[in-house]
Design a protein around this motif. Sequence first.
Motif, PDB file in Angstrom:
ATOM      1  N   THR A  32      32.085  51.428 -16.366  1.00  0.00           N
ATOM      2  CA  THR A  32      32.314  52.064 -15.066  1.00  0.00           C
ATOM      3  C   THR A  32      33.534  51.441 -14.380  1.00  0.00           C
ATOM      4  O   THR A  32      33.487  50.949 -13.255  1.00  0.00           O
ATOM      5  CB  THR A  32      31.043  52.029 -14.170  1.00  0.00           C
ATOM      6  OG1 THR A  32      31.297  52.745 -12.978  1.00  0.00           O
ATOM      7  CG2 THR A  32      30.554  50.625 -13.889  1.00  0.00           C
ATOM      8  N   ALA A  33      34.647  51.474 -15.122  1.00  0.00           N
ATOM      9  CA  ALA A  33      35.828  50.700 -14.736  1.00  0.00           C
ATOM     10  C   ALA A  33      36.980  51.599 -14.304  1.00  0.00           C
ATOM     11  O   ALA A  33      37.054  52.776 -14.672  1.00  0.00           O
ATOM     12  CB  ALA A  33      36.270  49.815 -15.897  1.00  0.00           C
ATOM     13  N   LEU A  34      37.888  51.010 -13.545  1.00  0.00           N
ATOM     14  CA  LEU A  34      39.063  51.712 -13.043  1.00  0.00           C
ATOM     15  C   LEU A  34      40.199  51.620 -14.057  1.00  0.00           C
ATOM     16  O   LEU A  34      40.485  50.551 -14.586  1.00  0.00           O
ATOM     17  CB  LEU A  34      39.487  51.125 -11.705  1.00  0.00           C
ATOM     18  CG  LEU A  34      38.455  51.349 -10.585  1.00  0.00           C
ATOM     19  CD1 LEU A  34      38.708  50.409  -9.415  1.00  0.00           C
ATOM     20  CD2 LEU A  34      38.469  52.792 -10.124  1.00  0.00           C
ATOM     21  N   ALA A  35      40.842  52.764 -14.300  1.00  0.00           N
ATOM     22  CA  ALA A  35      41.885  52.833 -15.324  1.00  0.00           C
ATOM     23  C   ALA A  35      43.108  53.564 -14.767  1.00  0.00           C
ATOM     24  O   ALA A  35      43.324  54.744 -15.085  1.00  0.00           O
ATOM     25  CB  ALA A  35      41.360  53.524 -16.571  1.00  0.00           C
ATOM     26  N   PRO A  36      43.898  52.902 -13.943  1.00  0.00           N
ATOM     27  CA  PRO A  36      45.107  53.558 -13.443  1.00  0.00           C
ATOM     28  C   PRO A  36      46.095  53.843 -14.564  1.00  0.00           C
ATOM     29  O   PRO A  36      46.194  53.088 -15.528  1.00  0.00           O
ATOM     30  CB  PRO A  36      45.669  52.544 -12.444  1.00  0.00           C
ATOM     31  CG  PRO A  36      45.085  51.224 -12.858  1.00  0.00           C
ATOM     32  CD  PRO A  36      43.740  51.542 -13.431  1.00  0.00           C
ATOM     33  N   ASP A  37      46.813  54.942 -14.408  1.00  0.00           N
ATOM     34  CA  ASP A  37      47.873  55.297 -15.344  1.00  0.00           C
ATOM     35  C   ASP A  37      49.174  54.664 -14.868  1.00  0.00           C
ATOM     36  O   ASP A  37      49.249  54.102 -13.768  1.00  0.00           O
ATOM     37  CB  ASP A  37      48.017  56.818 -15.428  1.00  0.00           C
ATOM     38  CG  ASP A  37      48.692  57.291 -16.705  1.00  0.00           C
ATOM     39  OD1 ASP A  37      49.262  56.441 -17.429  1.00  0.00           O
ATOM     40  OD2 ASP A  37      48.668  58.502 -16.976  1.00  0.00           O
TER      41      ASP A  37
ATOM     42  N   GLY B 178      36.186  45.514 -19.682  1.00  0.00           N
ATOM     43  CA  GLY B 178      36.429  45.367 -18.253  1.00  0.00           C
ATOM     44  C   GLY B 178      35.406  46.121 -17.438  1.00  0.00           C
ATOM     45  O   GLY B 178      35.068  47.267 -17.743  1.00  0.00           O
ATOM     46  N   HIS B 179      34.907  45.471 -16.396  1.00  0.00           N
ATOM     47  CA  HIS B 179      33.992  46.116 -15.453  1.00  0.00           C
ATOM     48  C   HIS B 179      34.734  46.403 -14.150  1.00  0.00           C
ATOM     49  O   HIS B 179      35.409  45.532 -13.606  1.00  0.00           O
ATOM     50  CB  HIS B 179      32.785  45.214 -15.164  1.00  0.00           C
ATOM     51  CG  HIS B 179      31.911  45.730 -14.049  1.00  0.00           C
ATOM     52  ND1 HIS B 179      31.644  44.993 -12.926  1.00  0.00           N
ATOM     53  CD2 HIS B 179      31.278  46.924 -13.895  1.00  0.00           C
ATOM     54  CE1 HIS B 179      30.862  45.704 -12.115  1.00  0.00           C
ATOM     55  NE2 HIS B 179      30.626  46.869 -12.684  1.00  0.00           N
ATOM     56  N   ALA B 180      34.625  47.635 -13.667  1.00  0.00           N
ATOM     57  CA  ALA B 180      35.149  48.024 -12.352  1.00  0.00           C
ATOM     58  C   ALA B 180      36.645  47.711 -12.237  1.00  0.00           C
ATOM     59  O   ALA B 180      37.435  48.185 -13.048  1.00  0.00           O
ATOM     60  CB  ALA B 180      34.325  47.356 -11.259  1.00  0.00           C
ATOM     61  N   TYR B 181      37.047  46.872 -11.266  1.00  0.00           N
ATOM     62  CA  TYR B 181      38.456  46.532 -11.088  1.00  0.00           C
ATOM     63  C   TYR B 181      39.086  46.012 -12.373  1.00  0.00           C
ATOM     64  O   TYR B 181      40.262  46.277 -12.660  1.00  0.00           O
ATOM     65  CB  TYR B 181      38.599  45.490  -9.974  1.00  0.00           C
ATOM     66  CG  TYR B 181      39.851  44.658 -10.076  1.00  0.00           C
ATOM     67  CD1 TYR B 181      41.108  45.222  -9.821  1.00  0.00           C
ATOM     68  CD2 TYR B 181      39.795  43.313 -10.447  1.00  0.00           C
ATOM     69  CE1 TYR B 181      42.268  44.463  -9.930  1.00  0.00           C
ATOM     70  CE2 TYR B 181      40.950  42.551 -10.553  1.00  0.00           C
ATOM     71  CZ  TYR B 181      42.188  43.131 -10.298  1.00  0.00           C
ATOM     72  OH  TYR B 181      43.339  42.372 -10.415  1.00  0.00           O
ATOM     73  N   ALA B 182      38.328  45.271 -13.173  1.00  0.00           N
ATOM     74  CA  ALA B 182      38.898  44.640 -14.372  1.00  0.00           C
ATOM     75  C   ALA B 182      39.359  45.649 -15.410  1.00  0.00           C
ATOM     76  O   ALA B 182      40.061  45.283 -16.354  1.00  0.00           O
ATOM     77  CB  ALA B 182      37.902  43.669 -14.991  1.00  0.00           C
TER      78      ALA B 182
ATOM     79  N   CYS C 235      45.687  42.624  -5.690  1.00  0.00           N
ATOM     80  CA  CYS C 235      45.125  43.078  -6.966  1.00  0.00           C
ATOM     81  C   CYS C 235      45.122  44.601  -7.077  1.00  0.00           C
ATOM     82  O   CYS C 235      45.159  45.139  -8.188  1.00  0.00           O
ATOM     83  CB  CYS C 235      43.692  42.573  -7.118  1.00  0.00           C
ATOM     84  SG  CYS C 235      43.518  40.785  -7.221  1.00  0.00           S
ATOM     85  N   ILE C 236      45.072  45.268  -5.955  1.00  0.00           N
ATOM     86  CA  ILE C 236      44.794  46.712  -5.991  1.00  0.00           C
ATOM     87  C   ILE C 236      45.928  47.574  -5.457  1.00  0.00           C
ATOM     88  O   ILE C 236      45.812  48.797  -5.447  1.00  0.00           O
ATOM     89  CB  ILE C 236      43.500  47.033  -5.225  1.00  0.00           C
ATOM     90  CG1 ILE C 236      43.635  46.682  -3.746  1.00  0.00           C
ATOM     91  CG2 ILE C 236      42.320  46.285  -5.835  1.00  0.00           C
ATOM     92  CD1 ILE C 236      42.448  47.119  -2.900  1.00  0.00           C
ATOM     93  N   THR C 237      47.041  46.958  -5.045  1.00  0.00           N
ATOM     94  CA  THR C 237      48.129  47.723  -4.420  1.00  0.00           C
ATOM     95  C   THR C 237      49.415  47.718  -5.237  1.00  0.00           C
ATOM     96  O   THR C 237      50.441  48.226  -4.774  1.00  0.00           O
ATOM     97  CB  THR C 237      48.421  47.170  -3.021  1.00  0.00           C
ATOM     98  OG1 THR C 237      48.720  45.762  -3.115  1.00  0.00           O
ATOM     99  CG2 THR C 237      47.222  47.355  -2.095  1.00  0.00           C
ATOM    100  N   VAL C 238      49.376  47.172  -6.454  1.00  0.00           N
ATOM    101  CA  VAL C 238      50.566  47.074  -7.298  1.00  0.00           C
ATOM    102  C   VAL C 238      50.504  48.131  -8.395  1.00  0.00           C
ATOM    103  O   VAL C 238      49.516  48.202  -9.137  1.00  0.00           O
ATOM    104  CB  VAL C 238      50.671  45.671  -7.927  1.00  0.00           C
ATOM    105  CG1 VAL C 238      51.861  45.593  -8.861  1.00  0.00           C
ATOM    106  CG2 VAL C 238      50.754  44.611  -6.844  1.00  0.00           C
ATOM    107  N   PRO C 239      51.522  48.973  -8.551  1.00  0.00           N
ATOM    108  CA  PRO C 239      51.519  49.960  -9.633  1.00  0.00           C
ATOM    109  C   PRO C 239      51.497  49.277 -10.996  1.00  0.00           C
ATOM    110  O   PRO C 239      52.147  48.247 -11.205  1.00  0.00           O
ATOM    111  CB  PRO C 239      52.830  50.725  -9.426  1.00  0.00           C
ATOM    112  CG  PRO C 239      53.191  50.498  -7.991  1.00  0.00           C
ATOM    113  CD  PRO C 239      52.707  49.119  -7.672  1.00  0.00           C
TER     114      PRO C 239
ATOM    115  N   GLY D 278      34.542  42.215 -12.571  1.00  0.00           N
ATOM    116  CA  GLY D 278      35.236  42.928 -11.513  1.00  0.00           C
ATOM    117  C   GLY D 278      35.286  42.147 -10.219  1.00  0.00           C
ATOM    118  O   GLY D 278      34.993  40.943 -10.174  1.00  0.00           O
ATOM    119  N   ALA D 279      35.664  42.831  -9.161  1.00  0.00           N
ATOM    120  CA  ALA D 279      35.685  42.217  -7.835  1.00  0.00           C
ATOM    121  C   ALA D 279      34.262  41.894  -7.380  1.00  0.00           C
ATOM    122  O   ALA D 279      33.302  42.544  -7.799  1.00  0.00           O
ATOM    123  CB  ALA D 279      36.338  43.175  -6.833  1.00  0.00           C
TER     124      ALA D 279
END
Length: 230
Positions: free
Chosen positions: A90-95, A67-71, A158-162, A13-14
């Motif tokens: 404990t990772a982020l999973a945007p739809d 993937g960890h966190a951001y990954a 890394c974090i602002t793109v849909p 991750g980050a």
Amino acid sequence: MLAADLTFILAHGAWADGSSWSKVITGLLHRGIKAVTAPLPLTSLADDVAAVERTVERVGGPVVLVGHAYAGAVVGSVRSPEVKGLVYVTALAPDEGETVADVFYRTEPHPLAPHLAPDAHGWIWLPESAFAKAFAPDASEDGQAMLAAVQRPISPACITVPVARPLWKDVPSWYLVAAQDRMIVEETQRFMAARMNATVVAHPVDHTPGVTAPDTVVDLILQAAHGIAG
């Protein structure tokens, strides 16, 4: 397919690098499971996805992405048909249509979570004090100091793109909920894991269990290996 036929590709991750997976890799190798890391440049989501896809190509054959966190957003954006499953630590999973920031900030942050903002050069660094307060509070003082010393900053790109349609809609997924996470609160983790229909395992661990509780991560990866192979 046998579990030994799979290669697990671990994406950090980050504010971390591939060394954050060292204890997990050792644990997997001792159990006959192949694992490599994917070095992420953390320059943009597209760049990071490309880095993982190059690693998939280099490994060859069936893989599972971890993937960890951001990954979590990164591995969910990979499109290779060789990917047979996903493991989220404990990772982020945007739809589809969401950004990493959308899911990261969907609930109130933990009181000890650090304030994050780009520096004068446009990079987001983690304050040194945050490694003990939020990033890895269960690590030793030496471990926290080492994590702070080797941290790698992340770009807002890394974090602002849909994201596009995430891969977790098409392959099985497993999710380690870190109940003591002060960076990504438990409520957010459970929300994401539920809508992914992931197999969930929860432990009272901090944000970096790959460092502070590697056996919990190894056990989940083995569960995924046998689930996919079986």
